[in-house]
Design a protein around this motif. Structure first.
Motif, PDB file in Angstrom:
ATOM      1  N   SER A  40     -28.545  24.919  -6.894  1.00 34.13           N
ATOM      2  CA  SER A  40     -27.789  23.695  -7.088  1.00 34.13           C
ATOM      3  C   SER A  40     -27.682  22.870  -5.803  1.00 34.13           C
ATOM      4  CB  SER A  40     -26.379  24.033  -7.600  1.00 34.13           C
ATOM      5  OG  SER A  40     -25.707  24.882  -6.680  1.00 34.13           O
ATOM      6  N   ARG A  41     -27.954  23.478  -4.656  1.00 27.82           N
ATOM      7  CA  ARG A  41     -27.840  22.797  -3.376  1.00 27.82           C
ATOM      8  C   ARG A  41     -29.184  22.436  -2.761  1.00 27.82           C
ATOM      9  NH1 ARG A  41     -22.667  20.943  -2.634  1.00 27.82           N
ATOM     10  NH2 ARG A  41     -21.166  22.567  -3.196  1.00 27.82           N
ATOM     11  N   GLY A  42     -30.285  22.837  -3.390  1.00 25.77           N
ATOM     12  CA  GLY A  42     -31.591  22.534  -2.841  1.00 25.77           C
ATOM     13  C   GLY A  42     -32.578  23.637  -3.184  1.00 25.77           C
ATOM     14  N   LYS A  89     -21.556  31.312  -6.575  1.00 30.54           N
ATOM     15  CA  LYS A  89     -20.508  30.603  -5.850  1.00 30.54           C
ATOM     16  C   LYS A  89     -21.166  29.498  -5.036  1.00 30.54           C
ATOM     17  CE  LYS A  89     -17.789  34.836  -5.385  1.00 30.54           C
ATOM     18  NZ  LYS A  89     -17.159  35.759  -4.444  1.00 30.54           N
ATOM     19  N   VAL A  90     -20.924  28.283  -5.427  1.00 33.96           N
ATOM     20  CA  VAL A  90     -21.567  27.167  -4.735  1.00 33.96           C
ATOM     21  C   VAL A  90     -20.563  26.285  -4.007  1.00 33.96           C
ATOM     22  CG1 VAL A  90     -23.479  27.125  -6.342  1.00 33.96           C
ATOM     23  CG2 VAL A  90     -21.460  25.777  -6.859  1.00 33.96           C
ATOM     24  N   ASP A  91     -19.293  26.475  -4.287  1.00 36.26           N
ATOM     25  CA  ASP A  91     -18.275  25.617  -3.677  1.00 36.26           C
ATOM     26  C   ASP A  91     -17.368  26.427  -2.760  1.00 36.26           C
ATOM     27  OD1 ASP A  91     -18.105  23.826  -6.762  1.00 36.26           O
ATOM     28  OD2 ASP A  91     -19.103  23.216  -4.896  1.00 36.26           O
ATOM     29  N   LYS A  92     -17.994  27.251  -1.928  1.00 36.95           N
ATOM     30  CA  LYS A  92     -17.192  28.029  -0.982  1.00 36.95           C
ATOM     31  C   LYS A  92     -16.563  27.112   0.048  1.00 36.95           C
ATOM     32  CE  LYS A  92     -19.010  32.695  -0.632  1.00 36.95           C
ATOM     33  NZ  LYS A  92     -19.706  33.610   0.283  1.00 36.95           N
ATOM     34  N   PRO A  93     -15.383  27.385   0.467  1.00 33.67           N
ATOM     35  CA  PRO A  93     -14.840  26.619   1.598  1.00 33.67           C
ATOM     36  C   PRO A  93     -15.623  26.950   2.853  1.00 33.67           C
ATOM     37  CG  PRO A  93     -13.384  28.436   1.007  1.00 33.67           C
ATOM     38  CD  PRO A  93     -14.417  28.365  -0.061  1.00 33.67           C
ATOM     39  N   HIS A  94     -15.968  25.909   3.602  1.00 31.80           N
ATOM     40  CA  HIS A  94     -16.784  26.113   4.783  1.00 31.80           C
ATOM     41  C   HIS A  94     -15.887  26.335   6.001  1.00 31.80           C
ATOM     42  CE1 HIS A  94     -16.612  21.920   3.320  1.00 31.80           C
ATOM     43  NE2 HIS A  94     -16.164  21.641   4.537  1.00 31.80           N
ATOM     44  N   SER A  95     -15.123  27.420   5.932  1.00 23.81           N
ATOM     45  CA  SER A  95     -14.192  27.710   7.011  1.00 23.81           C
ATOM     46  C   SER A  95     -14.907  28.223   8.250  1.00 23.81           C
ATOM     47  CB  SER A  95     -13.171  28.754   6.552  1.00 23.81           C
ATOM     48  OG  SER A  95     -13.831  29.927   6.133  1.00 23.81           O
ATOM     49  N   SER A  96     -16.174  28.603   8.095  1.00 22.92           N
ATOM     50  CA  SER A  96     -16.904  29.100   9.253  1.00 22.92           C
ATOM     51  C   SER A  96     -17.332  27.973  10.169  1.00 22.92           C
ATOM     52  CB  SER A  96     -18.134  29.891   8.792  1.00 22.92           C
ATOM     53  OG  SER A  96     -18.953  29.075   7.988  1.00 22.92           O
ATOM     54  N   PHE A  97     -17.127  26.733   9.742  1.00 25.08           N
ATOM     55  CA  PHE A  97     -17.454  25.580  10.572  1.00 25.08           C
ATOM     56  C   PHE A  97     -16.183  24.758  10.779  1.00 25.08           C
ATOM     57  CE2 PHE A  97     -22.030  25.896  10.668  1.00 25.08           C
ATOM     58  CZ  PHE A  97     -22.298  26.691   9.562  1.00 25.08           C
ATOM     59  N   THR A 114     -26.327  14.397  11.393  1.00 25.54           N
ATOM     60  CA  THR A 114     -25.878  14.839  12.709  1.00 25.54           C
ATOM     61  C   THR A 114     -26.024  16.344  12.783  1.00 25.54           C
ATOM     62  OG1 THR A 114     -23.598  15.170  12.003  1.00 25.54           O
ATOM     63  CG2 THR A 114     -24.209  12.946  12.733  1.00 25.54           C
ATOM     64  N   PRO A 115     -25.973  16.941  13.976  1.00 16.26           N
ATOM     65  CA  PRO A 115     -26.040  18.401  14.066  1.00 16.26           C
ATOM     66  C   PRO A 115     -24.992  19.103  13.228  1.00 16.26           C
ATOM     67  CG  PRO A 115     -26.403  17.422  16.218  1.00 16.26           C
ATOM     68  CD  PRO A 115     -25.998  16.308  15.304  1.00 16.26           C
ATOM     69  N   ASP A 116     -23.767  18.498  13.182  1.00 23.26           N
ATOM     70  CA  ASP A 116     -22.721  19.141  12.384  1.00 23.26           C
ATOM     71  C   ASP A 116     -23.045  19.104  10.908  1.00 23.26           C
ATOM     72  OD1 ASP A 116     -21.331  19.874  14.579  1.00 23.26           O
ATOM     73  OD2 ASP A 116     -19.911  18.192  14.514  1.00 23.26           O
ATOM     74  N   SER A 117     -23.544  17.944  10.421  1.00 24.23           N
ATOM     75  CA  SER A 117     -23.852  17.837   8.997  1.00 24.23           C
ATOM     76  C   SER A 117     -25.054  18.691   8.635  1.00 24.23           C
ATOM     77  CB  SER A 117     -24.109  16.374   8.622  1.00 24.23           C
ATOM     78  OG  SER A 117     -25.218  15.860   9.343  1.00 24.23           O
ATOM     79  N   GLU A 118     -25.984  18.882   9.556  1.00 24.51           N
ATOM     80  CA  GLU A 118     -27.131  19.749   9.302  1.00 24.51           C
ATOM     81  C   GLU A 118     -26.681  21.200   9.170  1.00 24.51           C
ATOM     82  OE1 GLU A 118     -31.048  20.879   8.637  1.00 24.51           O
ATOM     83  OE2 GLU A 118     -30.076  18.910   8.644  1.00 24.51           O
ATOM     84  N   GLY A 119     -25.760  21.630  10.025  1.00 24.54           N
ATOM     85  CA  GLY A 119     -25.230  22.986   9.914  1.00 24.54           C
ATOM     86  C   GLY A 119     -24.466  23.187   8.623  1.00 24.54           C
ATOM     87  N   LEU A 120     -23.743  22.147   8.186  1.00 26.15           N
ATOM     88  CA  LEU A 120     -23.023  22.231   6.924  1.00 26.15           C
ATOM     89  C   LEU A 120     -23.983  22.370   5.751  1.00 26.15           C
ATOM     90  CD1 LEU A 120     -20.401  22.117   5.339  1.00 26.15           C
ATOM     91  CD2 LEU A 120     -20.579  19.612   5.388  1.00 26.15           C
ATOM     92  N   ARG A 121     -25.079  21.642   5.806  1.00 24.23           N
ATOM     93  CA  ARG A 121     -26.075  21.720   4.726  1.00 24.23           C
ATOM     94  C   ARG A 121     -26.666  23.131   4.647  1.00 24.23           C
ATOM     95  NH1 ARG A 121     -29.887  19.531   1.526  1.00 24.23           N
ATOM     96  NH2 ARG A 121     -31.908  20.571   1.606  1.00 24.23           N
ATOM     97  N   ARG A 122     -27.038  23.687   5.797  1.00 21.82           N
ATOM     98  CA  ARG A 122     -27.608  25.029   5.807  1.00 21.82           C
ATOM     99  C   ARG A 122     -26.611  26.058   5.271  1.00 21.82           C
ATOM    100  NH1 ARG A 122     -32.049  25.823   9.271  1.00 21.82           N
ATOM    101  NH2 ARG A 122     -31.299  27.916   9.779  1.00 21.82           N
ATOM    102  N   SER A 123     -25.325  25.894   5.656  1.00 24.80           N
ATOM    103  CA  SER A 123     -24.301  26.814   5.178  1.00 24.80           C
ATOM    104  C   SER A 123     -24.147  26.735   3.667  1.00 24.80           C
ATOM    105  CB  SER A 123     -22.975  26.518   5.865  1.00 24.80           C
ATOM    106  OG  SER A 123     -21.933  27.321   5.340  1.00 24.80           O
TER     107      SER A 123
END
Length: 629
Positions: A40-42, A89-97, A114-123
């Motif tokens: 669902s995310r890619g 589970k596709v809507d985990k809270p991204h608390s690791s970032f 941005t680097p932050d948004s790229e890390g969020l996408r990978r997560s």
């Protein structure tokens, strides 16, 4: 469309406009195999490399791997992704970032990467893999199941004797099932969602099986095996379930044997450091260990177990002086004053002629000798007609007991063990292993050679080939008993029998050593119930239990050993441990002391009432199964 090249580069193309959308690149050989997954995310690509590493890639962005999975020791040959029975589970809270804000997409505003948004996408892309599992096949002959969500290894499947080439994961009744096919000419089916199906009683071999011994013990056919590592593996012939898997720890196993005693089955292991070790298959308890030959670097090359249950013997051949026979007690490990002690020979086996337990011994000049094991008297000599003997076998057939010997010229000579008359001469070609017995109601000789993959069954009466069985791997060892043939080939153990006798081959009677302890309601005064009580104990156990019951105070090992001083102290401790397991005695407040239980007192009362106690006292006065005296 995804295209990979041998130099480790993967390219993703849009089939609608023919444009290159992304590129991912690893080391040379990193993309030996490929499979993809849409979430669902890619989309994710999974590649397996020649270095045994599995890599996950973001197909839309490319770049560096999302995750790397390591553990295989050989090149990855195939991959399969399947929907595991778990929640997506596709809507985990991204608390690791921490501190990252969500990026919202609108039709008019293109989000800035941005680097932050790229890390969020990978997560989030990795989170979307939750609920999927990955199955990988490798040249290390194993299959491994991985969790795609966290990259952890779930389980390993090890049974192929050559590299698995392809795998697929269909769903049967909603459950994932893996099917693998390999260069060992076999296809195997695995239940992925139930580990018990695979692991319960499963015996695996890391290297090819090199020694096999088959024997009936307490009504069951047990197979002791060794594969050149340091583990003794014992399985039941009827269902292949593990009876014991124990680390020996003194050296690599060169030969194994198994036989019955008054106290249950005992397996003997010979190792390359020249030692013999006896263990109980069920518990792995070491009964004794000895070095048959004083010459250093003289390992045992052949091993056989025979004799009666009261006086079982271990016959071994060490490599000193061209091969000499050593005879030990199976129960105590002591060298016996047997006439066969130190006899020069090249091969040995044991069997029965009528009620007599015999040993067949092959000499360097091709002569075969038959000896009665108890008390140790020569029975008959069989002339081989010249040539060096390689192996010898003895077995029971429909036309009587037979002896077969294989010679270096590839010929197999078969004699009637009772009369000494030669029955036939077989020209089998190269053959290092021989067994004789019954198949489909006919007397047969089974021959095999470690350099070949075929088993030849010869009819003793006609001298013709009865059956030919081709196996996927070279044959390492074989053993034939009561029409059941156990064969070790490659990293597999196979059991064959006649088509009309598919098994199970176990007697209905439960082994005495495995019987459960009695309880208050088990004794109803009937003769059957009383018989069960005495059958659970050996003569020495019953006498030790009587001694514990006679005193009103708790007793220790020293007090019991003083009453049975003609036995070894370790033997007395073993009887107390067995009585403790059967709940006939219990520990006192002082853990080193023992007290009788109600079940123990009932057993003694029954034995005294039926005269069983006096009978068993006479037995232990003349022989001790544990000490071998």
């Amino acid at each position: 469309m995804v295209i990979t090249t041998a130099d480790g580069v993967g390219q993703v193309w849009d089939l609608l406009d023919g444009k290159l959308t992304s590129v991912f690149e690893g080391p040379p050989g990193a993309v030996n195999t490929l499979t993809t997954l849409d979430t669902s995310r890619g989309s994710v690509a999974v590649t397996g490399g020649k270095d045994g590493t599995i890599r996950l890639w973001d197909l839309e962005r490319g770049g560096r791997p999302l995750r790397q999975l390591t553990g295989h020791l050989g090149a990855i040959t195939d991959l399969a992704v399947y929907d595991a029975p778990a929640r997506h589970k596709v809507d985990k809270p991204h608390s690791s970032f921490p501190g990252i804000q969500s990026v919202f997409h609108t039709p008019r505003v293109k989000p800035r990467i941005t680097p932050d948004s790229e890390g969020l996408r990978r997560s989030r892309l990795l989170d979307s893999l939750d609920g999927y599992a990955l199955l990988s096949a490798s040249a290390d002959r194993t299959l491994r199941e991985w969790s795609m969500a966290d990259g952890s290894l779930r389980q390993t499947f090890s049974a192929h004797t050559d590299l698995p080439r392809t795998i697929t994961v269909p769903h049967i009744s909603g459950n994932p099932v893996a099917v693998s096919a390999g260069q060992d000419n076999t296809a195997r089916v695995w239940a992925l969602n139930d580990r018990r199906v695979r692991t319960a009683g499963r015996v695996t071999y890391p290297i090819p099986v090199s020694s096999v011994a088959l024997s009936r013990v307490d009504g069951r056919l047990l197979i002791a095996t060794g594969c050149g590592d340091e583990r003794l593996r014992v399985v039941t012939a009827s269902d292949g379930m593990s009876e014991g898997n124990h680390l020996n720890g003194t050296g690599r196993i060169t030969a194994v044997g198994i036989g019955p005693t008054l106290e249950g089955p005992v397996a003997v292991i010979a190792t390359d450091d020249g030692k013999l070790t006896a263990r109980r298959p069920a518990t792995g308890e070491r009964l004794w260990q000895c070095t048959p030959c004083s010459t250093p670097d003289a390992p045992v090359t052949a091993l056989a177990v025979g004799g009666s249950r009261r006086r079982p013997l271990v016959l071994s051949i060490d490599s000193s002086g061209g091969g000499r026979l050593r005879v030990h007690s199976l129960t105590g490990g002591r060298p016996t004053h047997h006439p066969l002690q130190g006899l020069p020979c090249v091969a040995v086996t044991t069997g029965r002629i009528g009620r007599k337990t015999v040993a067949a011994i092959a000499h360097h000049d091709g002569l075969i000798e038959l000896w009665n094991l108890n008390p140790g008297a020569p029975r008959r000599s069989l002339s081989g007609g010249g040539g060096d003997a390689v192996s010898v076998a003895i077995g029971t057939t429909p036309i009587g007991p037979m002896v077969a010997a294989t010679y270096e010229d590839g010929r197999v000579r078969v004699w009637d063990a009772d009369t000494g008359r030669r029955r036939c001469l077989l020209t089998s070609g190269p053959a290092q292993m021989t067994a004789i017995g019954t198949s489909h109601g006919r007397p047969v000789v089974v021959t095999a050679d470690p350099s070949r993959t075929t088993l030849h069954f010869w009819d003793v009466e006609t001298g013709d080939i009865h059956t030919v069985v081709t196996l996927p791997e070279a044959i390492g060892a074989l053993s034939l008993t009561e029409g059941v043939l156990a064969v070790g080939y490659g990293r597999e153990l196979a059991v064959f029998s006649a088509s009309y006798d598919p098994g199970p081959w176990d007697d209905v009677k439960v082994p005495l050593a495995a019987s459960s302890p009695l309880h208050e309601g088990d004794i109803g005064g009937t003769e059957d119930n009383l018989e069960d009580i005495g059958g659970q104990m050996t003569p020495l156990e019953l006498s030790v239990l009587l001694h514990v019951c006679q005193g009103g105070e708790p007793v220790g090992v020293s007090e019991v050993h003083a009453a049975f001083r003609w036995h070894f102290r370790r033997c007395v401790k073993r009887q107390l441990r067995s009585l403790l397991q059967k709940e006939y005695v219990c520990r006192a407040e002082n853990p080193s002391l023992f007290l009788p239980t109600a079940e123990g007192r009932k057993a003694v009362a029954w034995a005294e009432h039926n005269g069983e106690l006096a009978k068993r006292r006479r037995k232990i006065g003349s022989h001790c199964a544990s000490c071998g005296i």
